[in-house]
Enzyme design. Structure first.
Site, PDB file in Angstrom:
ATOM      1  N   GLY A  35       0.747  -1.072   0.072  1.00 41.68           N
ATOM      2  CA  GLY A  35      -0.153  -0.054   0.144  1.00 41.68           C
ATOM      3  C   GLY A  35       0.929   1.465   0.191  1.00 41.68           C
ATOM      4  O   GLY A  35       1.880   1.317  -0.414  1.00 41.68           O
ATOM      5  N   ALA A  36       0.420   2.375   0.385  1.00 42.51           N
ATOM      6  CA  ALA A  36       1.016   3.759   0.179  1.00 42.51           C
ATOM      7  C   ALA A  36       1.253   3.691  -1.274  1.00 42.51           C
ATOM      8  O   ALA A  36       2.591   4.210  -1.389  1.00 42.51           O
ATOM      9  CB  ALA A  36       1.734   3.834   1.412  1.00 42.51           C
ATOM     10  N   HIS A  38       2.422   4.883  -5.001  1.00 39.21           N
ATOM     11  CA  HIS A  38       2.698   5.914  -5.829  1.00 39.21           C
ATOM     12  C   HIS A  38       3.032   5.561  -7.153  1.00 39.21           C
ATOM     13  O   HIS A  38       2.609   4.481  -7.717  1.00 39.21           O
ATOM     14  CB  HIS A  38       4.058   6.691  -5.292  1.00 39.21           C
ATOM     15  CG  HIS A  38       5.168   5.682  -4.963  1.00 39.21           C
ATOM     16  ND1 HIS A  38       5.602   5.091  -5.833  1.00 39.21           N
ATOM     17  CD2 HIS A  38       5.681   5.187  -3.671  1.00 39.21           C
ATOM     18  CE1 HIS A  38       6.662   4.251  -5.549  1.00 39.21           C
ATOM     19  NE2 HIS A  38       6.731   4.453  -4.252  1.00 39.21           N
ATOM     20  N   HIS A  41       4.288   2.264  -8.125  1.00 35.12           N
ATOM     21  CA  HIS A  41       3.251   0.948  -8.160  1.00 35.12           C
ATOM     22  C   HIS A  41       2.263   1.334  -9.326  1.00 35.12           C
ATOM     23  O   HIS A  41       1.985   0.257  -9.812  1.00 35.12           O
ATOM     24  CB  HIS A  41       2.569   1.220  -6.723  1.00 35.12           C
ATOM     25  CG  HIS A  41       3.470   1.017  -5.722  1.00 35.12           C
ATOM     26  ND1 HIS A  41       3.713   2.137  -4.679  1.00 35.12           N
ATOM     27  CD2 HIS A  41       4.076   0.112  -4.936  1.00 35.12           C
ATOM     28  CE1 HIS A  41       4.519   1.624  -3.800  1.00 35.12           C
ATOM     29  NE2 HIS A  41       4.699   0.625  -3.886  1.00 35.12           N
ATOM     30  N   LYS A 170      13.642  -0.908  -8.331  1.00 32.76           N
ATOM     31  CA  LYS A 170      14.104  -0.074  -7.313  1.00 32.76           C
ATOM     32  C   LYS A 170      14.426  -0.933  -5.988  1.00 32.76           C
ATOM     33  O   LYS A 170      15.463  -0.417  -5.296  1.00 32.76           O
ATOM     34  CB  LYS A 170      12.860   0.653  -6.723  1.00 32.76           C
ATOM     35  CG  LYS A 170      12.835   1.486  -5.546  1.00 32.76           C
ATOM     36  CD  LYS A 170      13.897   2.601  -5.552  1.00 32.76           C
ATOM     37  CE  LYS A 170      13.857   3.532  -4.445  1.00 32.76           C
ATOM     38  NZ  LYS A 170      13.605   3.027  -3.227  1.00 32.76           N
ATOM     39  N   ASP A 171      13.823  -1.752  -5.565  1.00 34.14           N
ATOM     40  CA  ASP A 171      14.258  -2.886  -4.466  1.00 34.14           C
ATOM     41  C   ASP A 171      15.062  -3.981  -5.196  1.00 34.14           C
ATOM     42  O   ASP A 171      14.608  -5.127  -5.330  1.00 34.14           O
ATOM     43  CB  ASP A 171      13.062  -3.317  -3.790  1.00 34.14           C
ATOM     44  CG  ASP A 171      12.382  -2.210  -2.951  1.00 34.14           C
ATOM     45  OD1 ASP A 171      12.958  -1.559  -2.088  1.00 34.14           O
ATOM     46  OD2 ASP A 171      11.025  -1.845  -3.201  1.00 34.14           O
ATOM     47  N   GLN A 174      15.718  -7.215  -3.098  1.00 27.71           N
ATOM     48  CA  GLN A 174      14.502  -7.964  -2.987  1.00 27.71           C
ATOM     49  C   GLN A 174      14.166  -8.683  -4.082  1.00 27.71           C
ATOM     50  O   GLN A 174      13.714  -9.812  -4.138  1.00 27.71           O
ATOM     51  CB  GLN A 174      13.206  -7.193  -2.545  1.00 27.71           C
ATOM     52  CG  GLN A 174      11.740  -7.607  -2.714  1.00 27.71           C
ATOM     53  CD  GLN A 174      10.867  -6.735  -1.957  1.00 27.71           C
ATOM     54  OE1 GLN A 174      10.551  -6.636  -1.014  1.00 27.71           O
ATOM     55  NE2 GLN A 174      10.085  -6.145  -2.875  1.00 27.71           N
ATOM     56  N   LEU A 205      11.510   7.249  -7.045  1.00 29.83           N
ATOM     57  CA  LEU A 205      10.175   7.372  -6.188  1.00 29.83           C
ATOM     58  C   LEU A 205      10.209   6.214  -5.048  1.00 29.83           C
ATOM     59  O   LEU A 205      10.651   5.038  -5.215  1.00 29.83           O
ATOM     60  CB  LEU A 205       8.985   7.074  -6.990  1.00 29.83           C
ATOM     61  CG  LEU A 205       8.478   8.115  -8.270  1.00 29.83           C
ATOM     62  CD1 LEU A 205       7.202   8.049  -8.690  1.00 29.83           C
ATOM     63  CD2 LEU A 205       8.979   9.634  -7.748  1.00 29.83           C
ATOM     64  N   SER A 206       9.668   6.822  -3.659  1.00 35.31           N
ATOM     65  CA  SER A 206       9.469   6.089  -2.803  1.00 35.31           C
ATOM     66  C   SER A 206       8.640   6.333  -1.785  1.00 35.31           C
ATOM     67  O   SER A 206       8.415   7.525  -1.588  1.00 35.31           O
ATOM     68  CB  SER A 206      11.104   5.861  -2.154  1.00 35.31           C
ATOM     69  OG  SER A 206      10.797   5.423  -0.729  1.00 35.31           O
TER      70      SER A 206
END
Ligand code: PAF
Length: 305
Positions: A35-36, A38, A41, A170-171, A174, A205-206
């Protein structure tokens, strides 16, 4: 809103089967999130919608991957806005389970272990983080598997829809670990990496960027500038001269560098050659992490020369 919110694994299975049958769907995509959401996503969702007949996005703040209870409590929860963003991208199903739905017996006794690849870089400052993240990703990949409850599938999986899951570049650590888990443990899913989305000035973006003051945000731009230097040298087959790129980051007083290395994208081990004074050839991944004011930021650049 056309998107449908489901909160249990049973409802997800039933709705995904219904949509796949109605659309004679040949593929399903899963976008795992906390969630959260941006624009980064949104890009994951957009890519999944372009490539699949049915798309599920999960929204679950996973307690297992937070070292600190305060951090978990502070994590932003913005369900209404998240649903609106996913709906605008054409996602069919939002799976937002409770903690009890995902971990009905409390924290699981048996977990995925990320191993040595999960102990370095981000793992060094967040012990257990990647074990927790991989454990929930394994569960989410199971929940999102298409075809359960569909006629036509056999025990070999023949006749079942294709299955893809979407993760942001970005990750990078992971992503590398998820790829390794899927390969090492034979998960029947294709992992699709989606490039990092940046604002016009280069900042990746994060969901953490919202905690930067204006001055810190300006200072944080040195991360992407340093990565761009490395990228330009790699593209020109020059020595990467990591020392001068590290010095550039060091010259910014608001930025405390944690690590800045060029690694093998598959093993995440530092590249011994290539990165300092020999011409760069082949593949690499430049990883950077720094504290900017109180906010820890990560960024990276895949290198291919
Ligand atoms: O990248 C994230 O948002 C999370 O680590 C993930 C993959 C959704 C697992 O909780």
């Amino acid at each position: 809103m056309a998107i449908q919110l489901v909160t249990t694994a049973a409802a997800l299975r039933a709705e995904s089967a219904r949509l796949l049958t109605r659309r004679r769907g040949a593929s399903q995509g899963l976008v795992p999130t906390m969630g959260a959401l941006h624009e980064g996503h949104a890009q994951l969702a957009r890519t999944a919608v372009a490539q699949n007949d049915v798309v599920v996005a999960s929204i679950f703040v996973n307690p297992l991957q937070f070292g600190d209870a305060a951090d978990l409590d502070r994590y932003p929860r913005t369900l209404e806005a998240d649903l609106a963003l996913l709906d605008a991208e054409g996602v069919d199903l939002a799976f937002a389970p409770s903690v009890d739905e995902v971990y009905p017996g409390g924290e699981p006794l048996v977990r995925i272990t990320a191993g040595p690849m999960g102990e370095k870089w981000e793992g060094a400052s967040r012990p257990g983080h990647f074990d927790g993240a991989l454990t929930v990703v394994a569960k989410l990949l199971h929940y999102g598997t298409p075809g359960a409850g569909l006629p036509g599938g056999d025990a070999t999986g023949a006749g079942l829809p294709a299955y893809r899951a979407y993760f942001g570049q970005k990750d990078a650590q992971q992503l590398a670990l998820v790829r390794r888990m899927v390969e090492d443990l034979n998960f029947p899913v294709e992992i699709v990496a989606v490039p990092t989305v940046r604002s016009a000035d280069g900042l990746a973006l994060s969901s953490r960027n919202r905690f930067l003051s204006d001055g810190e945000r300006e200072a944080a731009l040195v991360l992407s500038r340093a990565l761009r230097l490395i990228e330009e040298r790699a593209n020109a087959h020059e020595p990467l001269d990591l020392d001068s790129a590290q010095a550039l980051v060091g010259s910014q007083p608001l930025v405390g560098l944690d690590y800045f290395e060029v690694v093998d994208p598959r093993t995440l081990e530092p590249l011994a050659e290539n990165c300092r004074d020999t011409p760069f050839r082949g593949e690499g991944l430049a990883l950077i992490a720094a504290k900017v004011g109180p906010v820890r930021l990560i960024d990276n650049a895949p290198l291919n020369s």
